[in-house]
Design a protein around this motif. Structure first.
Motif, PDB file in Angstrom:
ATOM      1  N   ASP A 246      65.188   4.852  40.441  1.00  0.00           N
ATOM      2  CA  ASP A 246      64.375   3.635  40.432  1.00  0.00           C
ATOM      3  C   ASP A 246      62.918   3.968  40.714  1.00  0.00           C
ATOM      4  N   LEU A 247      62.701   4.876  41.658  1.00  0.00           N
ATOM      5  CA  LEU A 247      61.332   5.282  42.000  1.00  0.00           C
ATOM      6  C   LEU A 247      60.642   5.923  40.795  1.00  0.00           C
ATOM      7  N   SER A 248      61.326   6.886  40.186  1.00  0.00           N
ATOM      8  CA  SER A 248      60.702   7.589  39.055  1.00  0.00           C
ATOM      9  C   SER A 248      60.558   6.680  37.838  1.00  0.00           C
ATOM     10  N   ASN A 249      61.546   5.830  37.574  1.00  0.00           N
ATOM     11  CA  ASN A 249      61.439   4.917  36.426  1.00  0.00           C
ATOM     12  C   ASN A 249      60.309   3.913  36.603  1.00  0.00           C
ATOM     13  N   THR A 250      60.122   3.431  37.820  1.00  0.00           N
ATOM     14  CA  THR A 250      59.044   2.476  38.070  1.00  0.00           C
ATOM     15  C   THR A 250      57.693   3.143  37.886  1.00  0.00           C
ATOM     16  N   ALA A 251      57.533   4.332  38.445  1.00  0.00           N
ATOM     17  CA  ALA A 251      56.273   5.062  38.271  1.00  0.00           C
ATOM     18  C   ALA A 251      56.015   5.322  36.782  1.00  0.00           C
ATOM     19  N   TRP A 252      57.056   5.764  36.076  1.00  0.00           N
ATOM     20  CA  TRP A 252      56.918   6.057  34.647  1.00  0.00           C
ATOM     21  C   TRP A 252      56.495   4.814  33.871  1.00  0.00           C
ATOM     22  N   ALA A 253      57.125   3.678  34.164  1.00  0.00           N
ATOM     23  CA  ALA A 253      56.836   2.441  33.427  1.00  0.00           C
ATOM     24  C   ALA A 253      55.375   2.029  33.590  1.00  0.00           C
ATOM     25  N   PHE A 254      54.877   2.047  34.811  1.00  0.00           N
ATOM     26  CA  PHE A 254      53.480   1.661  35.047  1.00  0.00           C
ATOM     27  C   PHE A 254      52.528   2.648  34.372  1.00  0.00           C
ATOM     28  N   ALA A 255      52.841   3.936  34.444  1.00  0.00           N
ATOM     29  CA  ALA A 255      51.970   4.940  33.812  1.00  0.00           C
ATOM     30  C   ALA A 255      52.007   4.833  32.296  1.00  0.00           C
ATOM     31  N   LYS A 256      53.184   4.600  31.741  1.00  0.00           N
ATOM     32  CA  LYS A 256      53.311   4.492  30.275  1.00  0.00           C
ATOM     33  C   LYS A 256      52.431   3.382  29.730  1.00  0.00           C
ATOM     34  N   LEU A 257      52.317   2.296  30.498  1.00  0.00           N
ATOM     35  CA  LEU A 257      51.501   1.156  30.067  1.00  0.00           C
ATOM     36  C   LEU A 257      50.078   1.213  30.633  1.00  0.00           C
ATOM     37  N   ASP A 258      49.745   2.325  31.305  1.00  0.00           N
ATOM     38  CA  ASP A 258      48.417   2.528  31.895  1.00  0.00           C
ATOM     39  C   ASP A 258      48.047   1.392  32.848  1.00  0.00           C
ATOM     40  N   LEU A 259      49.017   1.015  33.671  1.00  0.00           N
ATOM     41  CA  LEU A 259      48.812  -0.054  34.646  1.00  0.00           C
ATOM     42  C   LEU A 259      48.640   0.549  36.032  1.00  0.00           C
ATOM     43  N   ARG A 260      47.535   0.240  36.647  1.00  0.00           N
ATOM     44  CA  ARG A 260      47.243   0.791  37.967  1.00  0.00           C
ATOM     45  C   ARG A 260      47.699  -0.183  39.047  1.00  0.00           C
ATOM     46  N   ALA A 261      48.443   0.344  39.977  1.00  0.00           N
ATOM     47  CA  ALA A 261      48.949  -0.444  41.106  1.00  0.00           C
ATOM     48  C   ALA A 261      48.909   0.478  42.327  1.00  0.00           C
ATOM     49  N   PRO A 262      47.723   0.634  42.921  1.00  0.00           N
ATOM     50  CA  PRO A 262      47.565   1.605  44.012  1.00  0.00           C
ATOM     51  C   PRO A 262      48.560   1.438  45.155  1.00  0.00           C
ATOM     52  N   GLY A 263      48.800   0.206  45.585  1.00  0.00           N
ATOM     53  CA  GLY A 263      49.751  -0.013  46.675  1.00  0.00           C
ATOM     54  C   GLY A 263      51.151   0.423  46.301  1.00  0.00           C
ATOM     55  N   LEU A 264      51.550   0.131  45.086  1.00  0.00           N
ATOM     56  CA  LEU A 264      52.870   0.527  44.611  1.00  0.00           C
ATOM     57  C   LEU A 264      52.984   2.045  44.558  1.00  0.00           C
ATOM     58  N   PHE A 265      51.969   2.707  44.014  1.00  0.00           N
ATOM     59  CA  PHE A 265      52.039   4.163  43.907  1.00  0.00           C
ATOM     60  C   PHE A 265      51.984   4.833  45.276  1.00  0.00           C
ATOM     61  N   ASP A 266      51.278   4.247  46.229  1.00  0.00           N
ATOM     62  CA  ASP A 266      51.323   4.762  47.607  1.00  0.00           C
ATOM     63  C   ASP A 266      52.740   4.656  48.155  1.00  0.00           C
ATOM     64  N   ALA A 267      53.383   3.520  47.914  1.00  0.00           N
ATOM     65  CA  ALA A 267      54.749   3.315  48.397  1.00  0.00           C
ATOM     66  C   ALA A 267      55.725   4.265  47.703  1.00  0.00           C
ATOM     67  N   ILE A 268      55.569   4.434  46.393  1.00  0.00           N
ATOM     68  CA  ILE A 268      56.442   5.361  45.654  1.00  0.00           C
ATOM     69  C   ILE A 268      56.257   6.780  46.182  1.00  0.00           C
ATOM     70  N   ALA A 269      55.021   7.188  46.402  1.00  0.00           N
ATOM     71  CA  ALA A 269      54.757   8.537  46.915  1.00  0.00           C
ATOM     72  C   ALA A 269      55.386   8.722  48.291  1.00  0.00           C
ATOM     73  N   ARG A 270      55.176   7.772  49.159  1.00  0.00           N
ATOM     74  CA  ARG A 270      55.712   7.852  50.528  1.00  0.00           C
ATOM     75  C   ARG A 270      57.240   7.976  50.501  1.00  0.00           C
ATOM     76  N   GLU A 271      57.871   7.135  49.720  1.00  0.00           N
ATOM     77  CA  GLU A 271      59.339   7.138  49.661  1.00  0.00           C
ATOM     78  C   GLU A 271      59.860   8.382  48.937  1.00  0.00           C
TER      79      GLU A 271
END
Length: 155
Positions: free
Chosen positions: A33-58
């Motif tokens: 779920d973590l990797s798929n969510t990161a991939w989805a946002f990156a594929k669409l070039d959508l920046r979500a700093p808080g989300l990516f901080d949370a994904i990185a932390r987890e």
């Protein structure tokens, strides 16, 4: 998010809501779920700093549970959005080195590309990628060959 990104459908309000809900529930996410969510946002070039901080932390805490494709996709997503988190990439490098024999050619090339794009050196990982790539170079797609060559030339 993954399904929308796969279909190349970007709805900013939807993805803002997904980012917000995901940040709040990130501890419930499985590694895929973590990797798929990161991939989805990156594929669409959508920046979500808080989300990516949370994904990185987890992800740093659970990187040993990721499948090879998840490791590669997470690295690719962060690099695609130009988000450098050296501790996350150190964890990805360590986990990837241990599982390098399980990586598919695209995982190898995407991982090398991501580290090179962010100018993050990981000599042990790159030695492992080189060894594994030599054995399977005939299985690489042309884009994978180009990305791998670029990554090694860049670093």
């Amino acid at each position: 998010a993954w399904a929308f990104a796969t279909l190349n459908i970007s709805d900013p309000r939807l993805f803002d809501a997904i980012a917000c809900a995901s940040e709040q529930r990130i501890g419930d996410f499985k590694p895929q779920d973590l990797s798929n969510t990161a991939w989805a946002f990156a594929k669409l070039d959508l920046r979500a700093p808080g989300l990516f901080d949370a994904i990185a932390r987890e992800s740093k805490q659970r990187v040993g549970s990721f499948e090879p494709q998840g490791l590669a996709n997470t690295a690719w997503a962060f690099a695609t959005l130009n988000i450098s988190d050296p501790r996350l990439f150190d964890a990805i490098a360590c986990a990837s080195e241990q599982r390098i024999g399980d990586f598919k050619p695209q995982d190898l090339s995407n991982t090398a590309w991501a580290f090179a794009k962010l100018d993050l050196r990981a000599p042990g990982l790159f030695d492992a990628i080189a060894r594994e790539s030599k054995q399977r170079v005939g299985s690489f797609e042309p884009q994978g060959l180009a990305n791998t060559a670029w990554a090694f030339a860049t670093l």
